[in-house]
Design a protein around this motif. Structure first.
Motif, PDB file in Angstrom:
ATOM      1  N   PRO A 167       0.811  -1.224   0.000  1.00  0.00           N
ATOM      2  CA  PRO A 167       0.000   0.000   0.000  1.00  0.00           C
ATOM      3  C   PRO A 167       0.841   1.269   0.000  1.00  0.00           C
ATOM      4  O   PRO A 167       0.505   2.244  -0.689  1.00  0.00           O
ATOM      5  CB  PRO A 167      -0.826  -0.137   1.285  1.00  0.00           C
ATOM      6  CG  PRO A 167      -0.972  -1.613   1.478  1.00  0.00           C
ATOM      7  CD  PRO A 167       0.340  -2.183   1.026  1.00  0.00           C
ATOM      8  N   ALA A 168       1.950   1.286   0.744  1.00  0.00           N
ATOM      9  CA  ALA A 168       2.807   2.472   0.782  1.00  0.00           C
ATOM     10  C   ALA A 168       3.455   2.728  -0.573  1.00  0.00           C
ATOM     11  O   ALA A 168       3.602   3.876  -1.006  1.00  0.00           O
ATOM     12  CB  ALA A 168       3.876   2.314   1.860  1.00  0.00           C
ATOM     13  N   ALA A 169       3.853   1.662  -1.270  1.00  0.00           N
ATOM     14  CA  ALA A 169       4.455   1.819  -2.593  1.00  0.00           C
ATOM     15  C   ALA A 169       3.443   2.367  -3.590  1.00  0.00           C
ATOM     16  O   ALA A 169       3.787   3.181  -4.466  1.00  0.00           O
ATOM     17  CB  ALA A 169       5.002   0.474  -3.083  1.00  0.00           C
ATOM     18  N   VAL A 170       2.193   1.945  -3.460  1.00  0.00           N
ATOM     19  CA  VAL A 170       1.144   2.459  -4.338  1.00  0.00           C
ATOM     20  C   VAL A 170       0.950   3.958  -4.114  1.00  0.00           C
ATOM     21  O   VAL A 170       0.844   4.734  -5.063  1.00  0.00           O
ATOM     22  CB  VAL A 170      -0.186   1.705  -4.105  1.00  0.00           C
ATOM     23  CG1 VAL A 170      -1.317   2.384  -4.879  1.00  0.00           C
ATOM     24  CG2 VAL A 170      -0.055   0.257  -4.535  1.00  0.00           C
ATOM     25  N   VAL A 171       0.929   4.369  -2.849  1.00  0.00           N
ATOM     26  CA  VAL A 171       0.764   5.794  -2.542  1.00  0.00           C
ATOM     27  C   VAL A 171       1.923   6.596  -3.114  1.00  0.00           C
ATOM     28  O   VAL A 171       1.728   7.638  -3.755  1.00  0.00           O
ATOM     29  CB  VAL A 171       0.660   6.022  -1.021  1.00  0.00           C
ATOM     30  CG1 VAL A 171       0.552   7.514  -0.720  1.00  0.00           C
ATOM     31  CG2 VAL A 171      -0.531   5.293  -0.448  1.00  0.00           C
ATOM     32  N   ALA A 172       3.147   6.124  -2.881  1.00  0.00           N
ATOM     33  CA  ALA A 172       4.320   6.838  -3.379  1.00  0.00           C
ATOM     34  C   ALA A 172       4.304   6.938  -4.894  1.00  0.00           C
ATOM     35  O   ALA A 172       4.556   8.016  -5.466  1.00  0.00           O
ATOM     36  CB  ALA A 172       5.592   6.128  -2.911  1.00  0.00           C
ATOM     37  N   GLY A 173       3.996   5.838  -5.554  1.00  0.00           N
ATOM     38  CA  GLY A 173       4.008   5.830  -7.014  1.00  0.00           C
ATOM     39  C   GLY A 173       2.973   6.751  -7.615  1.00  0.00           C
ATOM     40  O   GLY A 173       3.290   7.587  -8.482  1.00  0.00           O
ATOM     41  N   ARG A 174       1.718   6.652  -7.164  1.00  0.00           N
ATOM     42  CA  ARG A 174       0.663   7.452  -7.793  1.00  0.00           C
ATOM     43  C   ARG A 174       0.831   8.935  -7.514  1.00  0.00           C
ATOM     44  O   ARG A 174       0.561   9.769  -8.390  1.00  0.00           O
ATOM     45  CB  ARG A 174      -0.718   6.977  -7.346  1.00  0.00           C
ATOM     46  CG  ARG A 174      -1.096   7.319  -5.914  1.00  0.00           C
ATOM     47  CD  ARG A 174      -2.533   6.965  -5.589  1.00  0.00           C
ATOM     48  NE  ARG A 174      -3.495   7.794  -6.306  1.00  0.00           N
ATOM     49  CZ  ARG A 174      -4.798   7.773  -6.095  1.00  0.00           C
ATOM     50  NH1 ARG A 174      -5.311   6.937  -5.186  1.00  0.00           N
ATOM     51  NH2 ARG A 174      -5.601   8.557  -6.768  1.00  0.00           N
ATOM     52  N   THR A 175       1.286   9.308  -6.305  1.00  0.00           N
ATOM     53  CA  THR A 175       1.418  10.730  -5.980  1.00  0.00           C
ATOM     54  C   THR A 175       2.599  11.364  -6.707  1.00  0.00           C
ATOM     55  O   THR A 175       2.501  12.499  -7.189  1.00  0.00           O
ATOM     56  CB  THR A 175       1.565  10.938  -4.466  1.00  0.00           C
ATOM     57  OG1 THR A 175       2.605  10.099  -3.958  1.00  0.00           O
ATOM     58  CG2 THR A 175       0.263  10.605  -3.746  1.00  0.00           C
ATOM     59  N   LEU A 176       3.717  10.650  -6.801  1.00  0.00           N
ATOM     60  CA  LEU A 176       4.879  11.216  -7.493  1.00  0.00           C
ATOM     61  C   LEU A 176       4.617  11.336  -8.993  1.00  0.00           C
ATOM     62  O   LEU A 176       5.009  12.323  -9.620  1.00  0.00           O
ATOM     63  CB  LEU A 176       6.120  10.367  -7.220  1.00  0.00           C
ATOM     64  CG  LEU A 176       6.680  10.471  -5.796  1.00  0.00           C
ATOM     65  CD1 LEU A 176       7.849   9.511  -5.612  1.00  0.00           C
ATOM     66  CD2 LEU A 176       7.113  11.895  -5.492  1.00  0.00           C
ATOM     67  N   GLY A 223       4.299  11.962  -1.737  1.00  0.00           N
ATOM     68  CA  GLY A 223       5.098  10.994  -2.482  1.00  0.00           C
ATOM     69  C   GLY A 223       6.493  10.821  -1.910  1.00  0.00           C
ATOM     70  O   GLY A 223       6.983   9.689  -1.759  1.00  0.00           O
ATOM     71  N   LEU A 224       7.160  11.934  -1.561  1.00  0.00           N
ATOM     72  CA  LEU A 224       8.508  11.852  -0.990  1.00  0.00           C
ATOM     73  C   LEU A 224       8.488  11.224   0.400  1.00  0.00           C
ATOM     74  O   LEU A 224       9.430  10.511   0.784  1.00  0.00           O
ATOM     75  CB  LEU A 224       9.121  13.250  -0.934  1.00  0.00           C
ATOM     76  CG  LEU A 224       9.429  13.881  -2.301  1.00  0.00           C
ATOM     77  CD1 LEU A 224       9.908  15.312  -2.126  1.00  0.00           C
ATOM     78  CD2 LEU A 224      10.455  13.058  -3.071  1.00  0.00           C
ATOM     79  N   PHE A 225       7.414  11.466   1.156  1.00  0.00           N
ATOM     80  CA  PHE A 225       7.304  10.870   2.481  1.00  0.00           C
ATOM     81  C   PHE A 225       7.166   9.349   2.390  1.00  0.00           C
ATOM     82  O   PHE A 225       7.804   8.601   3.151  1.00  0.00           O
ATOM     83  CB  PHE A 225       6.094  11.460   3.215  1.00  0.00           C
ATOM     84  CG  PHE A 225       5.819  10.811   4.553  1.00  0.00           C
ATOM     85  CD1 PHE A 225       6.541  11.177   5.679  1.00  0.00           C
ATOM     86  CD2 PHE A 225       4.843   9.828   4.679  1.00  0.00           C
ATOM     87  CE1 PHE A 225       6.300  10.578   6.915  1.00  0.00           C
ATOM     88  CE2 PHE A 225       4.594   9.227   5.911  1.00  0.00           C
ATOM     89  CZ  PHE A 225       5.325   9.608   7.027  1.00  0.00           C
ATOM     90  N   TYR A 226       6.361   8.877   1.445  1.00  0.00           N
ATOM     91  CA  TYR A 226       6.087   7.444   1.353  1.00  0.00           C
ATOM     92  C   TYR A 226       7.114   6.679   0.521  1.00  0.00           C
ATOM     93  O   TYR A 226       7.126   5.447   0.561  1.00  0.00           O
ATOM     94  CB  TYR A 226       4.695   7.209   0.762  1.00  0.00           C
ATOM     95  CG  TYR A 226       3.598   7.218   1.796  1.00  0.00           C
ATOM     96  CD1 TYR A 226       3.487   6.210   2.739  1.00  0.00           C
ATOM     97  CD2 TYR A 226       2.663   8.250   1.833  1.00  0.00           C
ATOM     98  CE1 TYR A 226       2.488   6.218   3.696  1.00  0.00           C
ATOM     99  CE2 TYR A 226       1.657   8.276   2.782  1.00  0.00           C
ATOM    100  CZ  TYR A 226       1.575   7.260   3.706  1.00  0.00           C
ATOM    101  OH  TYR A 226       0.586   7.280   4.656  1.00  0.00           O
ATOM    102  N   LEU A 227       7.956   7.376  -0.231  1.00  0.00           N
ATOM    103  CA  LEU A 227       8.912   6.676  -1.093  1.00  0.00           C
ATOM    104  C   LEU A 227       9.816   5.722  -0.314  1.00  0.00           C
ATOM    105  O   LEU A 227       9.913   4.537  -0.671  1.00  0.00           O
ATOM    106  CB  LEU A 227       9.741   7.689  -1.883  1.00  0.00           C
ATOM    107  CG  LEU A 227      10.748   7.094  -2.872  1.00  0.00           C
ATOM    108  CD1 LEU A 227      10.045   6.202  -3.898  1.00  0.00           C
ATOM    109  CD2 LEU A 227      11.524   8.206  -3.566  1.00  0.00           C
ATOM    110  N   PRO A 228      10.497   6.167   0.735  1.00  0.00           N
ATOM    111  CA  PRO A 228      11.337   5.197   1.478  1.00  0.00           C
ATOM    112  C   PRO A 228      10.519   4.105   2.158  1.00  0.00           C
ATOM    113  O   PRO A 228      10.969   2.951   2.239  1.00  0.00           O
ATOM    114  CB  PRO A 228      12.054   6.078   2.505  1.00  0.00           C
ATOM    115  CG  PRO A 228      11.227   7.304   2.646  1.00  0.00           C
ATOM    116  CD  PRO A 228      10.605   7.524   1.305  1.00  0.00           C
ATOM    117  N   ILE A 229       9.318   4.445   2.643  1.00  0.00           N
ATOM    118  CA  ILE A 229       8.465   3.432   3.275  1.00  0.00           C
ATOM    119  C   ILE A 229       8.037   2.393   2.243  1.00  0.00           C
ATOM    120  O   ILE A 229       8.016   1.187   2.517  1.00  0.00           O
ATOM    121  CB  ILE A 229       7.226   4.092   3.915  1.00  0.00           C
ATOM    122  CG1 ILE A 229       7.655   5.118   4.957  1.00  0.00           C
ATOM    123  CG2 ILE A 229       6.320   3.039   4.551  1.00  0.00           C
ATOM    124  CD1 ILE A 229       6.503   5.912   5.541  1.00  0.00           C
ATOM    125  N   GLY A 230       7.703   2.886   1.049  1.00  0.00           N
ATOM    126  CA  GLY A 230       7.310   1.973  -0.016  1.00  0.00           C
ATOM    127  C   GLY A 230       8.437   1.036  -0.407  1.00  0.00           C
ATOM    128  O   GLY A 230       8.220  -0.167  -0.635  1.00  0.00           O
TER     129      GLY A 230
END
Length: 322
Positions: A39-48, A198-205
């Protein structure tokens, strides 16, 4: 900018149809994406992806600079409108059908009415709107626990709770825009929010991605970023410019239909008896709670007349689902 048209013309209907689709289909794409992305990777990908595509438009319109002095509120908006909801939706759709998720998110007007009431908007007590709240939440109960049981077990109920929390977040976010960011261009707020989330979730993703993504999930993730984020907001702004901010969000009553139909046809998701009974109740309740049962949309008030009451539905901008 030209004044909004009084009635929907051909161009407005095209924009309306596009919005009904691109904000009705995210739940299908999320369901496919979380099959192999965290889920975190999905958030990072779609927002960036969305942020990168919206950035040229924001720069051309000079929409970023006015947002910088209020960056704290921009980040708060991003957290409530995107960071929390996008992650919750991804996690919930690992359990729930996409169509059911789309329907539950459609309860935003119900929570918005309750929040407006706590802010002093007593119009929520009008009979039609109050009845709408009762009908809408009754519809949710029928969908979740009615004939056929759309969800089963503790995990399913937890996922339902996550989606309803998303609806609460979507109902809160417009109040931040209306009261703290009303002088900031919407495109600037959205673009900066997308980048921040996107930047916040990128490392989590990256840390939570434990399997090789499938082609289907990757295509779904890209479509989430391109169609359901970047293109959706561009079309949304065009629709607002065409018909005004009051008429523009009417497409949100079509989004759950799109979500349920696509989930049934493409993903073979079941249509339970409870869903068939509760679906029209939720939509009817949301419509009554948001509009008071009127079919006539007011035209913008002439200059010199008082502004809408703070926290009232007339003041709040619509917020993107999914």
């Amino acid at each position: 900018m030209n004044s909004p048209v009084t009635r929907f013309d051909a161009r407005a209907w095209v924009l309306f149809a596009i919005m009904a689709l691109v904000w009705g289909v995210p739940y299908l794409f999320i369901k496919v994406a979380v099959d192999s992305y965290s889920p975190a990777a999905v958030v990072a990908g779609r927002t960036l992806i969305g942020a990168v595509l919206l950035l040229p438009f924001a720069l051309r319109q000079g929409a970023l600079r006015p947002a910088l002095p209020k960056i704290g509120w921009v980040l708060a908006f991003g957290a409530i409108e995107m960071a929390g909801p996008f992650l919750l939706l991804g996690h919930a759709e690992q359990t729930l059908p996409s169509g059911l998720t789309g329907l539950l998110v459609a309860t935003v007007p119900l929570f918005a009415a309750l929040i407006a009431f706590t802010g002093g908007d007593r119009s929520v007590l009008k009979p039609a709107r109050a009845i709408g709240l009762v009908i809408g939440f009754a519809g949710v109960a029928v969908v979740v626990a009615g004939p056929g049981l759309a969800v089963q077990g503790g995990g399913g109920l937890l996922a339902v709770g996550e989606v309803l929390l998303v609806a609460v977040c979507y109902a809160i976010a417009p109040f931040i825009v209306a009261h703290k960011l009303k002088d900031v261009p919407a495109l600037g707020t959205i673009t900066l929010s997308l980048f921040a989330v996107g930047l916040f979730y990128l490392p989590i993703g990256l840390l939570t991605q434990h399997e090789v993504p499938t082609i289907d999930s990757t295509v779904a993730l890209v479509l989430l970023g391109v169609l359901c984020t970047a293109v959706a907001f561009i079309v949304f702004f065009a629709l607002i410019a065409r018909v005004g901010p009051v008429r523009a969000p009417l497409f949100t009553y079509v989004n759950p239909v799109v979500a349920i139909v696509l989930g049934t046809i493409i993903l073979a998701e079941p249509l339970t008896v409870g869903l068939l009974i509760g679906f029209p109740l939720v939509i009817l309740g949301c419509w009554l709670a948001a509009t008071g049962g009127t079919l006539k949309v007011r035209d913008p008030e002439p200059a010199g007349e008082p502004d809408p009451k703070p926290g009232s539905a007339a003041e709040l901008p619509p917020v993107a689902p999914g």
